[in-house]
Design an enzyme around this catalytic site. Structure first.
Site, PDB file in Angstrom:
ATOM      1  N   HIS A   1     -47.642  62.166  70.184  1.00 49.20           N
ATOM      2  CA  HIS A   1     -48.050  61.515  71.435  1.00 49.20           C
ATOM      3  C   HIS A   1     -46.798  61.220  72.233  1.00 49.20           C
ATOM      4  CE1 HIS A   1     -47.880  58.802  68.012  1.00 49.20           C
ATOM      5  NE2 HIS A   1     -47.444  57.851  68.819  1.00 49.20           N
TER       6      HIS A   1
ATOM      7  N   GLU B   1     -47.614  64.433  60.429  1.00 46.35           N
ATOM      8  CA  GLU B   1     -46.599  65.156  59.647  1.00 46.35           C
ATOM      9  C   GLU B   1     -46.936  65.138  58.156  1.00 46.35           C
ATOM     10  OE1 GLU B   1     -43.346  66.868  59.995  1.00 46.35           O
ATOM     11  OE2 GLU B   1     -44.461  67.266  61.818  1.00 46.35           O
TER      12      GLU B   1
ATOM     13  N   LYS C   1     -43.231  58.755  54.909  1.00 47.55           N
ATOM     14  CA  LYS C   1     -44.412  58.213  55.592  1.00 47.55           C
ATOM     15  C   LYS C   1     -45.651  58.273  54.697  1.00 47.55           C
ATOM     16  CE  LYS C   1     -43.568  56.702  59.785  1.00 47.55           C
ATOM     17  NZ  LYS C   1     -44.091  55.408  60.270  1.00 47.55           N
TER      18      LYS C   1
ATOM     19  N   THR D   1     -48.847  59.346  60.051  1.00 42.99           N
ATOM     20  CA  THR D   1     -48.531  60.473  60.947  1.00 42.99           C
ATOM     21  C   THR D   1     -49.129  61.798  60.487  1.00 42.99           C
ATOM     22  OG1 THR D   1     -46.697  61.961  61.524  1.00 42.99           O
ATOM     23  CG2 THR D   1     -46.300  60.476  59.713  1.00 42.99           C
TER      24      THR D   1
ATOM     25  N   GLN E   1     -37.462  55.386  60.894  1.00 40.51           N
ATOM     26  CA  GLN E   1     -36.594  56.496  61.285  1.00 40.51           C
ATOM     27  C   GLN E   1     -37.591  57.617  61.596  1.00 40.51           C
ATOM     28  OE1 GLN E   1     -35.178  59.328  62.226  1.00 40.51           O
ATOM     29  NE2 GLN E   1     -35.161  60.104  60.118  1.00 40.51           N
ATOM     30  N   SER E   2     -37.839  57.870  62.873  1.00 41.79           N
ATOM     31  CA  SER E   2     -39.007  58.672  63.252  1.00 41.79           C
ATOM     32  C   SER E   2     -38.690  60.117  63.617  1.00 41.79           C
ATOM     33  CB  SER E   2     -39.727  58.000  64.427  1.00 41.79           C
ATOM     34  OG  SER E   2     -38.883  57.998  65.566  1.00 41.79           O
TER      35      SER E   2
ATOM     36  N   ALA F   1     -41.864  50.278  63.045  1.00 40.13           N
ATOM     37  CA  ALA F   1     -40.426  50.521  62.835  1.00 40.13           C
ATOM     38  C   ALA F   1     -40.236  51.665  61.839  1.00 40.13           C
ATOM     39  CB  ALA F   1     -39.752  49.258  62.310  1.00 40.13           C
TER      40      ALA F   1
ATOM     41  N   ARG G   1     -40.769  58.734  76.084  1.00 43.35           N
ATOM     42  CA  ARG G   1     -40.479  59.430  74.835  1.00 43.35           C
ATOM     43  C   ARG G   1     -38.970  59.580  74.654  1.00 43.35           C
ATOM     44  NH1 ARG G   1     -41.860  60.633  69.674  1.00 43.35           N
ATOM     45  NH2 ARG G   1     -43.084  62.528  69.477  1.00 43.35           N
TER      46      ARG G   1
ATOM     47  N   TYR H   1     -38.904  62.961  55.923  1.00 38.43           N
ATOM     48  CA  TYR H   1     -39.636  62.031  56.796  1.00 38.43           C
ATOM     49  C   TYR H   1     -41.108  61.957  56.383  1.00 38.43           C
ATOM     50  CZ  TYR H   1     -42.300  60.478  60.854  1.00 38.43           C
ATOM     51  OH  TYR H   1     -43.201  59.837  61.662  1.00 38.43           O
TER      52      TYR H   1
HETATM   53  N1  GDD Z   1     -36.828  67.976  68.518  1.00 38.37           N
HETATM   54  C1  GDD Z   1     -36.865  69.289  68.765  1.00 38.37           C
HETATM   55  N2  GDD Z   1     -35.854  69.871  69.517  1.00 38.37           N
HETATM   56  N3  GDD Z   1     -37.889  70.021  68.272  1.00 38.37           N
HETATM   57  C2  GDD Z   1     -37.932  71.345  68.565  1.00 38.37           C
HETATM   58  C3  GDD Z   1     -36.947  71.963  69.340  1.00 38.37           C
HETATM   59  C4  GDD Z   1     -35.856  71.201  69.820  1.00 38.37           C
HETATM   60  O1  GDD Z   1     -34.947  71.693  70.497  1.00 38.37           O
HETATM   61  N4  GDD Z   1     -37.278  73.282  69.463  1.00 38.37           N
HETATM   62  C5  GDD Z   1     -38.424  73.454  68.805  1.00 38.37           C
HETATM   63  N5  GDD Z   1     -38.830  72.288  68.239  1.00 38.37           N
HETATM   64  C6  GDD Z   1     -40.034  72.098  67.415  1.00 38.37           C
HETATM   65  C7  GDD Z   1     -39.780  71.357  66.107  1.00 38.37           C
HETATM   66  O2  GDD Z   1     -39.222  72.225  65.131  1.00 38.37           O
HETATM   67  C8  GDD Z   1     -41.209  70.908  65.789  1.00 38.37           C
HETATM   68  O3  GDD Z   1     -41.921  71.939  65.174  1.00 38.37           O
HETATM   69  C9  GDD Z   1     -41.820  70.658  67.171  1.00 38.37           C
HETATM   70  O4  GDD Z   1     -40.940  71.278  68.109  1.00 38.37           O
HETATM   71  C10 GDD Z   1     -41.968  69.187  67.528  1.00 38.37           C
HETATM   72  O5  GDD Z   1     -40.750  68.527  67.243  1.00 38.37           O
HETATM   73  P1  GDD Z   1     -40.511  67.003  67.684  1.00 38.37           P
HETATM   74  O6  GDD Z   1     -40.790  66.836  69.120  1.00 38.37           O
HETATM   75  O7  GDD Z   1     -39.168  66.618  67.179  1.00 38.37           O
HETATM   76  O8  GDD Z   1     -41.668  66.209  66.951  1.00 38.37           O
HETATM   77  P2  GDD Z   1     -42.256  66.300  65.456  1.00 38.37           P
HETATM   78  O9  GDD Z   1     -43.585  67.010  65.557  1.00 38.37           O
HETATM   79  O10 GDD Z   1     -41.265  66.845  64.512  1.00 38.37           O
HETATM   80  O11 GDD Z   1     -42.475  64.773  65.083  1.00 38.37           O
HETATM   81  C11 GDD Z   1     -43.066  63.868  65.998  1.00 38.37           C
HETATM   82  O12 GDD Z   1     -44.459  63.779  65.798  1.00 38.37           O
HETATM   83  C12 GDD Z   1     -44.851  63.248  64.534  1.00 38.37           C
HETATM   84  C13 GDD Z   1     -46.386  63.218  64.518  1.00 38.37           C
HETATM   85  O13 GDD Z   1     -46.852  64.473  64.109  1.00 38.37           O
HETATM   86  C14 GDD Z   1     -42.381  62.510  65.802  1.00 38.37           C
HETATM   87  O14 GDD Z   1     -42.819  61.621  66.804  1.00 38.37           O
HETATM   88  C15 GDD Z   1     -42.731  61.928  64.450  1.00 38.37           C
HETATM   89  O15 GDD Z   1     -42.166  60.617  64.329  1.00 38.37           O
HETATM   90  C16 GDD Z   1     -44.254  61.857  64.342  1.00 38.37           C
HETATM   91  O16 GDD Z   1     -44.612  61.354  63.068  1.00 38.37           O
END
Ligand code: GDD
Length: 344
Positions: free
Chosen positions: A180, A127, A154, A125, A83-84, A81, A185, A150
């Site tokens: 992942h 991150e 974490k 994570t 805020q992911s 659980a 998703r 975030y």
């Molecule tokens: N969401 C989103 N939307 N991200 C974008 C976009 C967009 O339109 N355009 C580019 N991005 C870039 C983000 O700036 C980031 O660098 C990358 O795409 C991935 O974004 P997300 O898919 O939102 O995932 P995340 O990497 O920030 O986080 C996810 O992965 C982590 C593990 O590394 C989440 O699942 C986290 O909860 C998780 O911890």
């Protein structure tokens, strides 16, 4: 057979994990928040909704957590659980902290008090690595330089589990999972946002996909394999920490290129920064543009993991190649239309 509690059952990982635990013969309980997906669409999509037991739990309520553990008496707790969404944490840092960091402190305190022998999996994570220097391949010894509220929340939770392991003998495993993805998703994450938009293009719906940072590179794996890694960690004789990743990094631009290729569209990219666009090379139709409102105040530019410890000790390796993952998600989103897949 074990009695297992999953915090955050309504998320992608909660649903896949529950399915694998049920297949092992475990009794599976899941916590959900008031107002969060009362329809349990993901457990329903996997056909396991009827086999699960549910408990209303808010990570902000210590008493609620204590009474839930007392009632269920789980042998194992998978703490998912959170805020992911990294982007939202910049706007809601206090809420993100309360759920992710203080919420984990509440859970651990409840475990210590009520079910001290329960095993705990902590969803850590990639991150947490944050401001990665160069193009490092990150393993369990990588330096943590978090770049978002975030990531800090974490990292605090990660260290809290470590402290409970050292101080109270908690069987606490910390899985440092890289990104992942799957057909389940959340649509706010970039991969699913892209594959839904590609589905809309395949159906000839009007609109252009608007993205933020196209240069961000992530190590993207297939979520069901990652929850398998969680179970492997929790069924070892000793608790430990593991990086779970594919070992390959690709940019958002590359992901989008692969996703459009999966419906036979070749993207031609041009322009730079906020003016970068991608057209269909065959028809000239505009397919992708940049919208700076999706840029994050601070960005993690590069994440690539080294899961060789998991390979050695858990016998785990990622097997789904990025191309297969993208194709799988696109095929699902072509088949399953969802509202507002494309921005106007
Ligand atoms: N969401 C989103 N939307 N991200 C974008 C976009 C967009 O339109 N355009 C580019 N991005 C870039 C983000 O700036 C980031 O660098 C990358 O795409 C991935 O974004 P997300 O898919 O939102 O995932 P995340 O990497 O920030 O986080 C996810 O992965 C982590 C593990 O590394 C989440 O699942 C986290 O909860 C998780 O911890």
């Amino acid at each position: 057979m074990a009695r297992v509690l999953i915090t955050g059952i309504s998320g992608q990982d909660g649903a896949f994990l529950a399915r694998q635990l049920l297949a092992r013969g475990d009794e599976v309980w899941g916590t959900y928040r008031r107002g969060a997906e009362r329809t349990f669409s993901r457990p329903t999509a996997l056909g396991i909704h009827e086999q699960l037991r549910y408990a209303l739990v808010d990570m902000a309520e210590a008493g609620n957590l204590i009474r839930t553990l007392d009632r269920i008496q789980p042998d194992a707790i998978y703490h998912l659980a959170a805020q992911s969404f990294v982007g939202d944490s910049f706007e809601q840092p206090t809420y993100t902290f309360d759920v992710n960091a203080t919420g984990t402190a509440r859970l651990l305190d409840a475990v210590r008090t009520v079910t001290p022998r329960a095993r705990v999996y902590q969803a850590s994570t990639s991150e947490m690595f944050g401001d990665v220097r160069g193009e490092a391949v990150l393993d369990e010894d990588g330096a943590f330089r978090p770049r978002s509220p975030y990531a800090i929340s974490k990292l605090a939770a990660h260290h809290l589990v470590g402290v409970h392991r050292d101080a109270y003998g908690l069987f606490g495993c910390r899985g440092i999972l890289f990104n992942h993805e799957s057909e389940l998703r959340g649509t706010e994450f970039v991969t699913r946002k892209i594959t839904r938009a590609v589905g809309a293009v395949a159906r000839d719906e009007p609109g252009v996909l608007a993205l933020g940072n196209l240069d961000a590179r992530r190590d993207w794996g297939y979520a069901p394999e990652y929850v398998d890694a969680m179970i492997r960690m929790m069924t070892q004789d000793t608790p430990d920490d593991y990086v779970i990743a594919t070992g390959r990094a690709a940019s958002v631009r590359e992901f989008a290129t692969l996703a459009f290729a999966a419906i036979g569209v070749t993207l031609a990219w041009s322009g730079r920064d906020a003016d970068e666009v991608a057209h269909d090379a065959a028809t000239g139709a505009l397919r992708v543009r940049v919208d700076p409102t999706f840029w994050r105040p601070a960005e993690v530019g590069w994440l690539r993991g080294d899961a060789s410890k998991a390979a050695r000790q858990l016998g785990w390796t990622a097997t789904t190649a990025l191309e297969s993952l993208v194709r799988r998600m696109v095929e699902h989103d072509v088949r399953t239309p969802t509202a507002s897949s494309l921005s106007p």
